[in-house]
Design a protein around this motif. Structure first.
Motif, short mmCIF file in Angstrom:
data_model
loop_
_atom_site.label_atom_id
_atom_site.label_comp_id
_atom_site.label_asym_id
_atom_site.label_seq_id
_atom_site.Cartn_x
_atom_site.Cartn_y
_atom_site.Cartn_z
N VAL A 204 8.52 -11.12 -1.94
CA VAL A 204 7.69 -9.92 -1.80
C VAL A 204 8.07 -8.88 -2.85
N SER A 205 9.36 -8.74 -3.11
CA SER A 205 9.83 -7.74 -4.08
C SER A 205 9.30 -7.97 -5.48
N GLU A 206 8.88 -9.20 -5.78
CA GLU A 206 8.41 -9.53 -7.13
C GLU A 206 6.95 -9.15 -7.35
N VAL A 207 6.18 -9.07 -6.29
CA VAL A 207 4.74 -8.84 -6.46
C VAL A 207 4.26 -7.56 -5.78
N MET A 208 5.14 -6.87 -5.05
CA MET A 208 4.68 -5.67 -4.34
C MET A 208 4.46 -4.52 -5.31
N ASN A 209 3.69 -3.54 -4.85
CA ASN A 209 3.42 -2.34 -5.63
C ASN A 209 4.44 -1.27 -5.27
N GLU A 210 5.41 -1.05 -6.14
CA GLU A 210 6.47 -0.08 -5.86
C GLU A 210 6.00 1.36 -6.03
N GLN A 211 4.85 1.55 -6.68
CA GLN A 211 4.32 2.90 -6.91
C GLN A 211 3.28 3.29 -5.86
N ALA A 212 3.25 2.55 -4.77
CA ALA A 212 2.25 2.82 -3.74
C ALA A 212 2.36 4.24 -3.21
N LEU A 213 1.23 4.82 -2.94
CA LEU A 213 1.16 6.20 -2.45
C LEU A 213 1.62 6.27 -1.00
#
Length: 453
Positions: A204-213
């Motif tokens: 999950v850490s490889e494809v998640m959006n870390e800049q999510a609002l």
């Protein structure tokens, strides 16, 4: 016929069918009508019939829809309906509502009924309700839903897929899954599209959006509505001061807020609440309107007193009495245009300290242009009417003065009211009308007194 016109016609037909079935007390027909409708449609239908009918028709609404119907009713209609119902019926109806909807119920219903609802909840339900009620009224926290799927970042997409298959369902309005660490701290989002299209062996850490609002619970609902509209959001995670995930807000709640904001601007302009119930009893409706009618009467007396100060001028020159409503009316219209734009801009977050000065210059410039143009027009008309160029010049000058004051008032009144925590949509129109009437009469009759007598 357009789709919207078709829906309106169907709504009218349903109201007539419901009233006819109620008159004949056709139980099967009444149950059939309500069974064919969604909760929001039932609420709309109940708001479209006389107040006294609603309690008698409640028994024909499906039990699993009753809670949502109460949520979708405007506050005045909701309070009126529960007056006809037993407390046990209301408590049973709201038993399965989300904590944010339940908080709205408790806030809007009589205290004794609110306590009955609290008493019916289990430990976790009561804890969620109190947590929601702890947020300020009008804040994003009051809209928070705790029904959401949160996943860890250190698992594979295949693990997430297996988890979802086991659940067999996901919450409505889910376009991404919220990602948290071991301590529940919000880390980002895993979009549903990424979950379905990426290699299941990836983490999950490889494809998640870390800049999510994400948003804070104390963000205002108006600001949140602007955010949803500008970002085209379906849902947004909510985090506390420490960054811990506490829930989410979804689009369906924001649509309701946007609808309430629109109603508030329209009805507030004439001193009515957005929850005004069209078919509520006569006496309560009259009480809600008496206050603003009284305020308006007071401003009318003020304008009349100003006119009385120039009684001598009016006695000697009849033309002044004929022409003076024109100045006040034009000022009122011009001011209302600016006031409406300002209230709209403040509600949508488009007006701030950074751009307000430029907007003030623009509105003043428009008022000067409009004042000069219409001063020439009314001057020519009044000269043709009374054949007195002095009256024409005074009328034109008063027109320019009042339109300028109207523009400044339309701009300044909502800004000042907003700063002092007063709702400009509700009180701005009354203050503006007073200002334009008084200035219009004083400028026209005052100039006439100086130059004609």
């Amino acid at each position: 016929m357009t789709e919207i016109n078709t829906l309106l016609e169907q709504s009218k037909d349903l109201v007539q069918q419901l009233l006819d079935a109620h008159e004949e007390f056709e139980k099967d027909k009444l149950q059939e009508i309500f069974a064919s409708l969604e909760a929001v449609e039932i609420a709309h239908l109940l708001e479209s019939i006389p107040d006294s009918y609603r309690g008698r028709l409640w028994q024909f609404i499906d039990e699993d829809k009753r809670g949502d119907v109460l949520v979708d009713l405007c506050e005045v209609a909701r309070r009126s309906l529960v007056d006809y119902l037993e407390h046990e019926d209301v408590v049973e109806a709201v038993a399965n509502l989300d904590s944010n909807d339940l908080a709205e119920m408790v806030d809007s219903l009589p205290n004794d009924l609110g306590e009955s609802i609290r008493s019916s909840l289990d430990y976790h339900g009561l804890k969620n309700l109190e947590a929601t009620l702890a947020f300020p009224e009008g804040s994003a926290g009051r809209l928070m839903e705790t029904e959401a799927i949160a996943i860890r970042s250190d698992i594979t997409l295949e693990t997430v897929l297996r988890f979802l298959r086991k659940k067999e369902a996901i919450p409505d309005h889910t376009v991404a899954f919220m990602v948290v660490d071991r301590n529940g701290m919000f880390m980002g989002e895993l979009p549903l599209s990424e979950l379905l299209t990426r290699n299941p062996s990836r983490f999950v850490s490889e494809v998640m959006n870390e800049q999510a609002l994400s948003i804070h619970p104390e963000m205002t609902q108006t600001e949140l509505a602007v955010l949803f509209r500008e970002r085209d959001l379906v849902s947004v995670p909510m985090v506390d001061d420490e960054g811990k995930l506490v829930g989410r807000v979804t689009l369906d709640d924001m649509v309701d807020i946007m609808h309430e904001e629109a109603d508030h601007q329209i009805l507030g302009a004439v001193g009515l609440d957005e929850d005004e119930d069209l078919f509520s009893p006569i006496i309560p409706s009259a009480k809600r309107r008496l206050f603003w009618l009284g305020i308006n009467l007071g401003t009318a007396f003020l304008a009349a007193w100003v006119i009385g100060l120039f009684e001598g001028a009016l006695d000697k020159i009849v033309a002044l009495a004929v022409l003076m409503p024109i100045v006040a009316s034009m000022g009122g219209i011009a001011g209302s245009q600016t006031l409406t734009l300002m209230i709209r801009g403040l509600a949508t977050g488009k007006i701030s300290g950074a751009n307000s000065r430029w907007l003030a210059y623009k509105e003043i410039a428009i008022s000067v242009i409009s004042g000069v143009v219409w001063a020439v027009v009314v001057g020519l008309v009044s000269y043709a009417w009374f054949n007195d160029y002095r009256i024409s010049l005074i009328l034109g000058a008063a027109m320019i003065i009042n339109l300028l004051v109207a523009s400044i008032s339309g701009f300044g009144i909502p800004m000042i009211m907003k700063r002092f925590g007063i709702d400009p949509a509700l009180a701005g129109g009354v203050v503006l009308t007073t200002a334009t009437d008084v200035v219009g009469f004083v400028s026209f009759l005052g100039l006439a007194t100086v130059f004609l007598l």
